[in-house]
Design a protein around this motif. Structure first.
Motif, PDB file in Angstrom:
ATOM      1  N   THR A  56       0.726  -1.206  -0.095  1.00  0.00           N
ATOM      2  CA  THR A  56      -0.055  -0.181  -0.005  1.00  0.00           C
ATOM      3  C   THR A  56       0.943   1.182   0.094  1.00  0.00           C
ATOM      4  O   THR A  56       1.806   1.535   0.857  1.00  0.00           O
ATOM      5  N   VAL A  57       0.566   2.210  -1.003  1.00  0.00           N
ATOM      6  CA  VAL A  57       1.261   3.409  -1.106  1.00  0.00           C
ATOM      7  C   VAL A  57       0.358   4.549  -0.508  1.00  0.00           C
ATOM      8  O   VAL A  57      -0.702   4.766  -0.728  1.00  0.00           O
ATOM      9  N   SER A  58       1.050   5.180   0.578  1.00  0.00           N
ATOM     10  CA  SER A  58       0.397   6.272   1.206  1.00  0.00           C
ATOM     11  C   SER A  58       1.014   7.570   1.084  1.00  0.00           C
ATOM     12  O   SER A  58       2.331   7.546   1.423  1.00  0.00           O
ATOM     13  N   HIS A  59       0.639   8.594   0.875  1.00  0.00           N
ATOM     14  CA  HIS A  59       1.380   9.813   0.649  1.00  0.00           C
ATOM     15  C   HIS A  59       0.636  10.878   1.128  1.00  0.00           C
ATOM     16  O   HIS A  59      -0.589  11.544   0.653  1.00  0.00           O
ATOM     17  N   PRO A 142     -13.788   4.710  -9.486  1.00  0.00           N
ATOM     18  CA  PRO A 142     -14.759   5.028 -10.547  1.00  0.00           C
ATOM     19  C   PRO A 142     -14.856   6.613 -10.694  1.00  0.00           C
ATOM     20  O   PRO A 142     -14.237   7.354 -10.024  1.00  0.00           O
ATOM     21  N   VAL A 143     -15.438   6.765 -12.108  1.00  0.00           N
ATOM     22  CA  VAL A 143     -15.556   8.100 -12.470  1.00  0.00           C
ATOM     23  C   VAL A 143     -16.863   8.637 -12.047  1.00  0.00           C
ATOM     24  O   VAL A 143     -17.252   9.732 -12.223  1.00  0.00           O
ATOM     25  N   ASP A 144     -17.959   7.609 -11.900  1.00  0.00           N
ATOM     26  CA  ASP A 144     -19.337   8.061 -11.356  1.00  0.00           C
ATOM     27  C   ASP A 144     -19.209   8.157 -10.070  1.00  0.00           C
ATOM     28  O   ASP A 144     -19.034   7.485  -9.001  1.00  0.00           O
ATOM     29  N   PRO A 145     -19.692   9.611  -9.635  1.00  0.00           N
ATOM     30  CA  PRO A 145     -19.684   9.778  -8.319  1.00  0.00           C
ATOM     31  C   PRO A 145     -20.726   9.169  -7.446  1.00  0.00           C
ATOM     32  O   PRO A 145     -20.598   8.894  -6.172  1.00  0.00           O
ATOM     33  N   GLN A 146     -21.893   8.619  -7.939  1.00  0.00           N
ATOM     34  CA  GLN A 146     -22.833   7.907  -7.389  1.00  0.00           C
ATOM     35  C   GLN A 146     -22.294   6.653  -6.787  1.00  0.00           C
ATOM     36  O   GLN A 146     -22.875   6.051  -5.912  1.00  0.00           O
ATOM     37  N   GLN A 147     -21.087   6.095  -7.698  1.00  0.00           N
ATOM     38  CA  GLN A 147     -20.544   4.758  -7.245  1.00  0.00           C
ATOM     39  C   GLN A 147     -19.713   4.935  -5.889  1.00  0.00           C
ATOM     40  O   GLN A 147     -19.465   3.942  -5.329  1.00  0.00           O
ATOM     41  N   VAL A 148     -19.383   6.110  -5.585  1.00  0.00           N
ATOM     42  CA  VAL A 148     -18.462   6.390  -4.498  1.00  0.00           C
ATOM     43  C   VAL A 148     -18.885   5.827  -3.091  1.00  0.00           C
ATOM     44  O   VAL A 148     -18.141   5.071  -2.300  1.00  0.00           O
ATOM     45  N   ASP A 149     -20.111   6.211  -2.819  1.00  0.00           N
ATOM     46  CA  ASP A 149     -20.685   5.932  -1.512  1.00  0.00           C
ATOM     47  C   ASP A 149     -20.854   4.593  -1.201  1.00  0.00           C
ATOM     48  O   ASP A 149     -21.297   3.902  -0.178  1.00  0.00           O
ATOM     49  N   MET A 150     -20.825   3.655  -2.592  1.00  0.00           N
ATOM     50  CA  MET A 150     -21.401   2.236  -2.392  1.00  0.00           C
ATOM     51  C   MET A 150     -20.135   1.665  -2.075  1.00  0.00           C
ATOM     52  O   MET A 150     -20.378   0.262  -2.023  1.00  0.00           O
ATOM     53  N   ILE A 151     -18.999   1.904  -2.087  1.00  0.00           N
ATOM     54  CA  ILE A 151     -17.700   1.119  -2.151  1.00  0.00           C
ATOM     55  C   ILE A 151     -17.226   1.477  -0.685  1.00  0.00           C
ATOM     56  O   ILE A 151     -16.998   2.439  -0.151  1.00  0.00           O
ATOM     57  N   SER A 152     -17.168   0.104   0.148  1.00  0.00           N
ATOM     58  CA  SER A 152     -16.664   0.001   1.493  1.00  0.00           C
ATOM     59  C   SER A 152     -15.155  -0.631   1.587  1.00  0.00           C
ATOM     60  O   SER A 152     -14.784  -1.053   0.701  1.00  0.00           O
ATOM     61  N   GLY A 153     -14.716  -0.530   3.040  1.00  0.00           N
ATOM     62  CA  GLY A 153     -13.381  -1.085   2.950  1.00  0.00           C
ATOM     63  C   GLY A 153     -13.667  -2.650   2.769  1.00  0.00           C
ATOM     64  O   GLY A 153     -12.708  -3.253   2.122  1.00  0.00           O
ATOM     65  N   PRO A 154     -14.670  -3.489   3.274  1.00  0.00           N
ATOM     66  CA  PRO A 154     -14.923  -4.997   2.893  1.00  0.00           C
ATOM     67  C   PRO A 154     -14.886  -5.122   1.402  1.00  0.00           C
ATOM     68  O   PRO A 154     -14.478  -6.070   0.870  1.00  0.00           O
ATOM     69  N   ASP A 155     -15.277  -4.173   0.812  1.00  0.00           N
ATOM     70  CA  ASP A 155     -15.682  -4.252  -0.830  1.00  0.00           C
ATOM     71  C   ASP A 155     -14.191  -4.427  -1.451  1.00  0.00           C
ATOM     72  O   ASP A 155     -13.849  -5.101  -2.222  1.00  0.00           O
ATOM     73  N   VAL A 156     -13.298  -3.419  -1.120  1.00  0.00           N
ATOM     74  CA  VAL A 156     -11.794  -3.271  -1.254  1.00  0.00           C
ATOM     75  C   VAL A 156     -11.060  -4.317  -0.970  1.00  0.00           C
ATOM     76  O   VAL A 156     -10.351  -4.999  -1.830  1.00  0.00           O
ATOM     77  N   LEU A 157     -11.429  -4.930   0.279  1.00  0.00           N
ATOM     78  CA  LEU A 157     -10.588  -6.008   0.559  1.00  0.00           C
ATOM     79  C   LEU A 157     -10.864  -7.274  -0.198  1.00  0.00           C
ATOM     80  O   LEU A 157     -10.067  -8.181  -0.450  1.00  0.00           O
ATOM     81  N   ALA A 158     -12.233  -7.461  -0.737  1.00  0.00           N
ATOM     82  CA  ALA A 158     -12.579  -8.458  -1.609  1.00  0.00           C
ATOM     83  C   ALA A 158     -11.818  -8.632  -2.905  1.00  0.00           C
ATOM     84  O   ALA A 158     -11.385  -9.624  -3.306  1.00  0.00           O
ATOM     85  N   VAL A 159     -11.534  -7.442  -3.362  1.00  0.00           N
ATOM     86  CA  VAL A 159     -11.061  -7.036  -4.582  1.00  0.00           C
ATOM     87  C   VAL A 159      -9.308  -7.291  -4.476  1.00  0.00           C
ATOM     88  O   VAL A 159      -8.777  -8.075  -5.377  1.00  0.00           O
ATOM     89  N   ILE A 160      -8.942  -7.051  -3.412  1.00  0.00           N
ATOM     90  CA  ILE A 160      -7.407  -7.154  -3.184  1.00  0.00           C
ATOM     91  C   ILE A 160      -7.086  -8.735  -2.750  1.00  0.00           C
ATOM     92  O   ILE A 160      -6.121  -9.182  -3.505  1.00  0.00           O
ATOM     93  N   ASP A 180     -12.350   4.452   5.821  1.00  0.00           N
ATOM     94  CA  ASP A 180     -12.703   3.005   5.863  1.00  0.00           C
ATOM     95  C   ASP A 180     -11.800   2.198   4.924  1.00  0.00           C
ATOM     96  O   ASP A 180     -11.030   1.111   5.137  1.00  0.00           O
ATOM     97  N   VAL A 181     -11.799   2.480   3.666  1.00  0.00           N
ATOM     98  CA  VAL A 181     -11.208   2.022   2.740  1.00  0.00           C
ATOM     99  C   VAL A 181      -9.594   2.011   2.835  1.00  0.00           C
ATOM    100  O   VAL A 181      -8.849   0.962   2.699  1.00  0.00           O
ATOM    101  N   VAL A 182      -8.992   3.202   3.236  1.00  0.00           N
ATOM    102  CA  VAL A 182      -7.675   3.263   3.496  1.00  0.00           C
ATOM    103  C   VAL A 182      -7.306   2.314   4.671  1.00  0.00           C
ATOM    104  O   VAL A 182      -6.046   1.493   4.434  1.00  0.00           O
ATOM    105  N   LEU A 183      -7.851   2.403   5.713  1.00  0.00           N
ATOM    106  CA  LEU A 183      -7.717   1.640   6.935  1.00  0.00           C
ATOM    107  C   LEU A 183      -7.570   0.035   6.586  1.00  0.00           C
ATOM    108  O   LEU A 183      -6.860  -0.728   7.024  1.00  0.00           O
ATOM    109  N   THR A 184      -8.746  -0.368   5.908  1.00  0.00           N
ATOM    110  CA  THR A 184      -8.694  -1.666   5.259  1.00  0.00           C
ATOM    111  C   THR A 184      -7.541  -2.070   4.545  1.00  0.00           C
ATOM    112  O   THR A 184      -6.594  -3.293   4.720  1.00  0.00           O
ATOM    113  N   ALA A 185      -7.053  -1.505   3.576  1.00  0.00           N
ATOM    114  CA  ALA A 185      -5.831  -1.576   2.850  1.00  0.00           C
ATOM    115  C   ALA A 185      -4.591  -1.671   3.581  1.00  0.00           C
ATOM    116  O   ALA A 185      -3.945  -2.681   3.433  1.00  0.00           O
TER     117      ALA A 185
END
Length: 251
Positions: A56-59, A142-160, A180-185
């Motif tokens: 994970t790259v944190s800047h 995502p480029v669609d702002p409506q999708q942003v609020d639908m993505i959670s930490g567990p979602d990103v964890l599943a992808v990773i 939440d997403v960053v803490l999960t990563a």
């Protein structure tokens, strides 16, 4: 339709949601979108025998002094040529990995969540965009702002976790906030690379970032520090900037 209904449907794996009365044009667009996903040829990757490492790259704010450079982690450049790696843009709101790599992706991390949760590694692989010059496969934000609020930490964890079984390294680029997403990563990472500039504001923000990581009780052995924008003509102020961010638990 209830506000939570579209979000729940997308999390369950539904590719699109249409609200009655259904416009024929909207229905056609939805069918075309599913057709494009299913028609993308599946690359045949050489999968590792062991799950890949997560870097994970944190800047902290001010670290990227050269925005024209892609957010790439040094461990991947040190890897053998045969090692495969994937880049996940976890800057969900304003990720620019696709722009920095100069690729035009059809799909984003939002599209990969449902197949990742279902264990469909082949479909996740199809959703990646290849950078021709380096061979890096990118999963952009995502480029669609409506999708942003639908993505959670567990979602990103599943992808990773899915991508770990497809390559040797999964590089996760994160924003300068601890959501939440960053803490999960960070929690799932084998290595955390902190990128900082060598100017005073960047070093100050680096210190704050290190203090935040200490509060998370992440092992110091996972942490690496990269100073960005240090050139032969400009040099680096690292010796003078070392003291503000150093701590007993930071090597």
């Amino acid at each position: 339709m209830a506000t939570k209904a579209p979000e729940g449907a997308l999390r369950a794996g539904v590719r699109d949601v249409l609200v009655e009365p259904i416009d024929p044009a909207d229905l056609g667009d939805a069918v075309d979108s599913i057709g494009r996903i299913l028609s993308v040829p599946t690359p045949v990757p050489t999968r590792p025998t062991e799950p890949g490492q997560v870097v994970t790259v944190s800047h902290p704010r001010g670290a990227w002094a050269r925005p024209s450079s892609p957010p790439i982690s040094p461990p991947c450049w040190r890897a053998p040529p045969a090692a495969q790696w994937r880049l996940v843009d976890a800057h969900i709101e304003f990720g620019d990995a696709a722009v920095l790599f100069n690729v035009a992706p059809r799909y984003s991390i939002a599209d990969a969540i449902a197949p990742a949760r279902d264990g469909d590694t082949d479909l996740v692989q199809r959703l990646l965009t290849r950078h021709e010059d380096t061979g890096v496969l990118v999963l952009p934000a995502p480029v669609d702002p409506q999708q942003v609020d639908m993505i959670s930490g567990p979602d990103v964890l599943a992808v990773i976790d899915t991508l770990r079984h497809l390559c040797s390294y999964v590089v996760v680029d994160t924003p300068s906030t601890f959501n939440d997403v960053v803490l999960t990563a960070l929690d799932t990472s084998d290595e955390i690379v902190l990128v900082s500039g060598d100017d005073v504001p960047a070093v100050k923000n680096l210190k704050i970032g290190l203090q935040a990581l200490q509060l998370l009780n992440l092992p110091a052995a996972r942490l690496s520090l990269v100073l960005n924008a240090c050139t032969a003509t400009r040099g680096s102020t690292a010796p003078r900037s070392n003291e503000p961010w150093a701590s007993p638990s930071t090597p």
